[in-house]
Each structure stands twice: as structure tokens, then as C-alpha cells.
Motif scaffolding. Structure first.
Motif, PDB file in Angstrom:
ATOM      1  N   PHE A  64       4.107   5.681  -5.475  1.00 52.63           N
ATOM      2  CA  PHE A  64       4.000   5.801  -7.183  1.00 52.63           C
ATOM      3  C   PHE A  64       3.175   7.088  -7.253  1.00 52.63           C
ATOM      4  O   PHE A  64       3.360   7.563  -8.187  1.00 52.63           O
ATOM      5  CB  PHE A  64       3.664   4.525  -7.543  1.00 52.63           C
ATOM      6  CG  PHE A  64       2.995   4.261  -9.069  1.00 52.63           C
ATOM      7  CD1 PHE A  64       4.276   4.301 -10.062  1.00 52.63           C
ATOM      8  CD2 PHE A  64       1.827   4.657  -9.389  1.00 52.63           C
ATOM      9  CE1 PHE A  64       4.096   4.434 -11.204  1.00 52.63           C
ATOM     10  CE2 PHE A  64       1.620   4.716 -10.519  1.00 52.63           C
ATOM     11  CZ  PHE A  64       2.666   4.656 -11.657  1.00 52.63           C
ATOM     12  N   GLU A  65       1.937   7.059  -6.547  1.00 51.81           N
ATOM     13  CA  GLU A  65       0.930   8.051  -7.085  1.00 51.81           C
ATOM     14  C   GLU A  65       1.718   9.400  -6.574  1.00 51.81           C
ATOM     15  O   GLU A  65       1.089  10.727  -7.072  1.00 51.81           O
ATOM     16  CB  GLU A  65      -0.144   7.871  -6.056  1.00 51.81           C
ATOM     17  CG  GLU A  65      -1.268   6.624  -6.606  1.00 51.81           C
ATOM     18  CD  GLU A  65      -2.144   6.173  -5.800  1.00 51.81           C
ATOM     19  OE1 GLU A  65      -2.581   7.004  -4.831  1.00 51.81           O
ATOM     20  OE2 GLU A  65      -2.897   5.262  -6.164  1.00 51.81           O
ATOM     21  N   ARG A  66       2.632   9.551  -5.887  1.00 50.69           N
ATOM     22  CA  ARG A  66       3.417  10.807  -5.386  1.00 50.69           C
ATOM     23  C   ARG A  66       4.405  11.215  -6.593  1.00 50.69           C
ATOM     24  O   ARG A  66       5.234  12.375  -6.734  1.00 50.69           O
ATOM     25  CB  ARG A  66       4.121  10.870  -4.075  1.00 50.69           C
ATOM     26  CG  ARG A  66       2.982  10.683  -3.182  1.00 50.69           C
ATOM     27  CD  ARG A  66       3.573  11.200  -1.667  1.00 50.69           C
ATOM     28  NE  ARG A  66       4.894  10.924  -1.439  1.00 50.69           N
ATOM     29  CZ  ARG A  66       5.439   9.967  -0.698  1.00 50.69           C
ATOM     30  NH1 ARG A  66       4.664   8.950  -0.289  1.00 50.69           N
ATOM     31  NH2 ARG A  66       6.519   9.728  -0.456  1.00 50.69           N
ATOM     32  N   THR A  79      -0.372   4.949 -15.198  1.00 55.16           N
ATOM     33  CA  THR A  79      -0.933   5.985 -14.307  1.00 55.16           C
ATOM     34  C   THR A  79      -1.503   5.057 -12.930  1.00 55.16           C
ATOM     35  O   THR A  79      -1.753   5.841 -11.815  1.00 55.16           O
ATOM     36  CB  THR A  79      -2.548   6.225 -14.881  1.00 55.16           C
ATOM     37  OG1 THR A  79      -3.113   5.123 -15.319  1.00 55.16           O
ATOM     38  CG2 THR A  79      -2.170   6.982 -16.068  1.00 55.16           C
ATOM     39  N   HIS A  80      -1.366   3.701 -12.877  1.00 56.26           N
ATOM     40  CA  HIS A  80      -1.637   2.993 -11.493  1.00 56.26           C
ATOM     41  C   HIS A  80      -0.762   1.779 -11.532  1.00 56.26           C
ATOM     42  O   HIS A  80      -0.525   1.267 -12.419  1.00 56.26           O
ATOM     43  CB  HIS A  80      -3.035   3.170 -11.436  1.00 56.26           C
ATOM     44  CG  HIS A  80      -3.667   1.966 -12.067  1.00 56.26           C
ATOM     45  ND1 HIS A  80      -3.904   2.357 -13.276  1.00 56.26           N
ATOM     46  CD2 HIS A  80      -3.987   0.711 -11.808  1.00 56.26           C
ATOM     47  CE1 HIS A  80      -4.714   1.150 -13.940  1.00 56.26           C
ATOM     48  NE2 HIS A  80      -4.648   0.313 -13.065  1.00 56.26           N
ATOM     49  N   LEU A  81      -0.484   1.374 -10.263  1.00 54.21           N
ATOM     50  CA  LEU A  81       0.020   0.119 -10.226  1.00 54.21           C
ATOM     51  C   LEU A  81      -0.992  -0.940  -9.785  1.00 54.21           C
ATOM     52  O   LEU A  81      -2.010  -0.742  -8.847  1.00 54.21           O
ATOM     53  CB  LEU A  81       0.867  -0.018  -9.022  1.00 54.21           C
ATOM     54  CG  LEU A  81       2.280   0.904  -9.375  1.00 54.21           C
ATOM     55  CD1 LEU A  81       3.206   0.734  -8.048  1.00 54.21           C
ATOM     56  CD2 LEU A  81       2.936   0.345 -10.418  1.00 54.21           C
ATOM     57  N   THR A  82      -1.388  -2.150 -10.393  1.00 56.22           N
ATOM     58  CA  THR A  82      -2.299  -3.121 -10.301  1.00 56.22           C
ATOM     59  C   THR A  82      -1.896  -4.005  -8.897  1.00 56.22           C
ATOM     60  O   THR A  82      -0.848  -3.958  -8.703  1.00 56.22           O
ATOM     61  CB  THR A  82      -2.319  -4.046 -11.582  1.00 56.22           C
ATOM     62  OG1 THR A  82      -1.215  -4.939 -11.724  1.00 56.22           O
ATOM     63  CG2 THR A  82      -2.832  -3.278 -12.832  1.00 56.22           C
ATOM     64  N   ASP A  83      -2.726  -4.689  -8.542  1.00 56.37           N
ATOM     65  CA  ASP A  83      -2.691  -5.559  -7.245  1.00 56.37           C
ATOM     66  C   ASP A  83      -1.339  -6.649  -7.528  1.00 56.37           C
ATOM     67  O   ASP A  83      -0.856  -6.791  -7.154  1.00 56.37           O
ATOM     68  CB  ASP A  83      -3.696  -6.239  -6.770  1.00 56.37           C
ATOM     69  CG  ASP A  83      -4.764  -5.228  -6.276  1.00 56.37           C
ATOM     70  OD1 ASP A  83      -4.403  -4.105  -5.790  1.00 56.37           O
ATOM     71  OD2 ASP A  83      -5.905  -5.658  -6.162  1.00 56.37           O
ATOM     72  N   SER A 108       1.033  -1.305   0.049  1.00 58.30           N
ATOM     73  CA  SER A 108      -0.128   0.115  -0.003  1.00 58.30           C
ATOM     74  C   SER A 108       0.793   1.285  -0.002  1.00 58.30           C
ATOM     75  O   SER A 108       0.565   2.348  -0.601  1.00 58.30           O
ATOM     76  CB  SER A 108      -1.089  -0.084   1.114  1.00 58.30           C
ATOM     77  OG  SER A 108      -0.455  -0.030   2.401  1.00 58.30           O
ATOM     78  N   ARG A 160       2.242   1.671  -3.603  1.00 61.41           N
ATOM     79  CA  ARG A 160       1.265   2.247  -4.356  1.00 61.41           C
ATOM     80  C   ARG A 160       1.207   3.952  -3.922  1.00 61.41           C
ATOM     81  O   ARG A 160       1.088   4.541  -4.914  1.00 61.41           O
ATOM     82  CB  ARG A 160      -0.127   1.676  -4.286  1.00 61.41           C
ATOM     83  CG  ARG A 160      -1.241   2.472  -5.029  1.00 61.41           C
ATOM     84  CD  ARG A 160      -2.563   1.783  -4.726  1.00 61.41           C
ATOM     85  NE  ARG A 160      -2.573   0.436  -5.697  1.00 61.41           N
ATOM     86  CZ  ARG A 160      -3.070  -0.609  -5.386  1.00 61.41           C
ATOM     87  NH1 ARG A 160      -3.574  -0.866  -4.307  1.00 61.41           N
ATOM     88  NH2 ARG A 160      -3.062  -1.647  -6.669  1.00 61.41           N
ATOM     89  N   ALA A 161       1.057   4.344  -2.786  1.00 60.68           N
ATOM     90  CA  ALA A 161       0.841   5.804  -2.554  1.00 60.68           C
ATOM     91  C   ALA A 161       2.273   6.493  -2.812  1.00 60.68           C
ATOM     92  O   ALA A 161       2.299   7.749  -3.326  1.00 60.68           O
ATOM     93  CB  ALA A 161       0.813   5.997  -0.869  1.00 60.68           C
ATOM     94  N   ARG A 181       7.254   9.435 -13.772  1.00 61.49           N
ATOM     95  CA  ARG A 181       6.667   8.253 -14.254  1.00 61.49           C
ATOM     96  C   ARG A 181       6.944   7.889 -15.700  1.00 61.49           C
ATOM     97  O   ARG A 181       7.403   6.645 -15.917  1.00 61.49           O
ATOM     98  CB  ARG A 181       4.954   8.219 -14.159  1.00 61.49           C
ATOM     99  CG  ARG A 181       4.571   8.192 -12.668  1.00 61.49           C
ATOM    100  CD  ARG A 181       3.172   8.249 -12.935  1.00 61.49           C
ATOM    101  NE  ARG A 181       2.595   8.531 -11.346  1.00 61.49           N
ATOM    102  CZ  ARG A 181       1.296   8.553 -11.241  1.00 61.49           C
ATOM    103  NH1 ARG A 181       0.305   8.637 -12.189  1.00 61.49           N
ATOM    104  NH2 ARG A 181       0.987   8.880 -10.013  1.00 61.49           N
TER     105      ARG A 181
END
Length: 191
Positions: free
Chosen positions: A15-17, A32-36, A9, A12-13, A23
Motif C-alpha cells: 500500500f505504501e508503494r 495515507t495509511h492502513l490501520t491495524d 505487513s 501495508r508495505a 491511492r
């Protein structure tokens, strides 16, 4: 410290920063996002063939760790002394020496595990990166679909600040997307 499965988690946070520009440089595209599934791959590592070292700080309320950066290598299955390497640092702490510290630590961990060469893939159109690879003594390898593979010997170049391995690892930060595409998920048996 080494990454743990429970870091998913926060990874993921972190990465979003990352800014869109960071990126793009790290993943060769607009991820744009990391999958589970990707998070599992990035955090459930074996510590020998896939090593990930994280830098963390404390949250302002001192109740949790904040991910600041990660350095990783993944040993190539068909070349056990060679590994893909990447370093990523969140934007708000870039250019403060954290990437250098992570890179140096990663190179040492790799040599302790019998890895003697780091490999990075560079977009063929990325002239500054290609020029830097030549400057640090990287050996140019195969070219595939607009991507050139470079190798840097950890045995020959040393790990000094600003030295060839340091510069190489900062350059390798952009190779994570190619690494994920090339290697796929780790095998179930951890080898």
C-alpha cells in the motif's frame, strides 16, 4: 495464491508503494495509511464470502515475498449471488497484465463460489468510468450521495482478455473504500 493473515505487513508495505494518484483512484480519497483493524479485515478472510487473491514476487535478496497486487470480492450479505469486487496493483508493475490475470482469477473464484454478479460503485462525476460501465453492459442501479452502483453479470459476459469482465474489474479497482464503508468488518462467525 490466497491471502493469509500473515500477509498484513507486506500488504501495508505494498500500500505504501502506491502513488497518491493510485491511492485516490482505488480508495476514492487521500487515504495515507492502513490501520491495524483494516489490515485484519483485508487479510483475515474466510475464502468463501470474502476472497482475496494476491500476486507476489521475490525480494531482490530472495529472502521474502513482495506484494505486487491483490484482487478481492466480498459477497453481499443480503444478496448472496452478488459481490463487491476490487483489484489493486502496485504502480511499478501496472500495465504489465498482472491486473488482468488477477481479475480473471477473481471472476473464476467468484463463479466457483456461487457469485454471479460483481457490483462496483462509481463516483457520479467520473464520466469516463460511467461511460465504460455502459460500454460493458453494466446495469445502472441505485444512486447514493454522488455514487452510482453498477452490476455486471459474470454468467453473461465471459472472461476474455480485454472483455467486459476484464474491463469491469479494472474499473472496480476504485471501489474498495466504498466496499469497506458499506460492509464494515466481517461477522465473527465468518458468514
Amino acid at each position: 495464491r490466497h491471502v493469509r493473515a500473515t500477509d498484513a505487513s507486506e500488504l501495508r508495505a505494498a500500500f505504501e508503494r502506491l502513488s497518491p494518484a493510485s491511492r485516490y483512484r482505488r480508495f476514492f480519497g487521500g487515504l495515507t495509511h492502513l490501520t491495524d483493524e483494516t489490515l485484519r479485515y483485508l487479510t483475515e478472510v474466510d475464502g468463501r464470502n470474502h476472497v482475496a487473491i494476491v500476486a507476489v514476487g521475490e525480494s531482490p535478496d530472495l529472502k521474502r515475498e513482495l506484494g505486487l497486487g491483490v484482487a478481492r470480492f466480498v459477497r453481499l450479505r443480503d444478496e448472496p449471488t452478488v459481490a463487491e469486487a476490487a483489484v489493486t496493483v502496485v504502480d511499478d508493475v501496472q500495465r504489465m497484465g498482472l491486473g488482468r490475470l488477477l481479475a480473471t482469477t477473481l471472476a473464476q473464484a467468484a463463479m466457483e463460489r456461487g457469485v454471479h454478479t460483481f457490483r462496483a460503485d462509481v463516483l457520479a462525476v467520473n464520466e469516463p468510468m460511467r461511460s465504460m460501465m455502459t460500454e460493458i453492459g453494466a446495469t445502472e442501479g441505485a444512486t447514493d450521495a454522488g455514487v452510482i452502483s453498477y452490476d455486471v453479470s459474470l454468467d453473461a459476459v465471459g472472461h476474455t482478455r480485454g472483455g467486459p469482465v476484464d474491463r469491469f474489474l479494472r474499473a472496480a479497482a476504485g471501489s474498495m473504500a466504498v466496499l469497506l464503508r458499506r460492509l464494515g468488518p466481517p461477522p465473527a462467525d465468518g458468514t
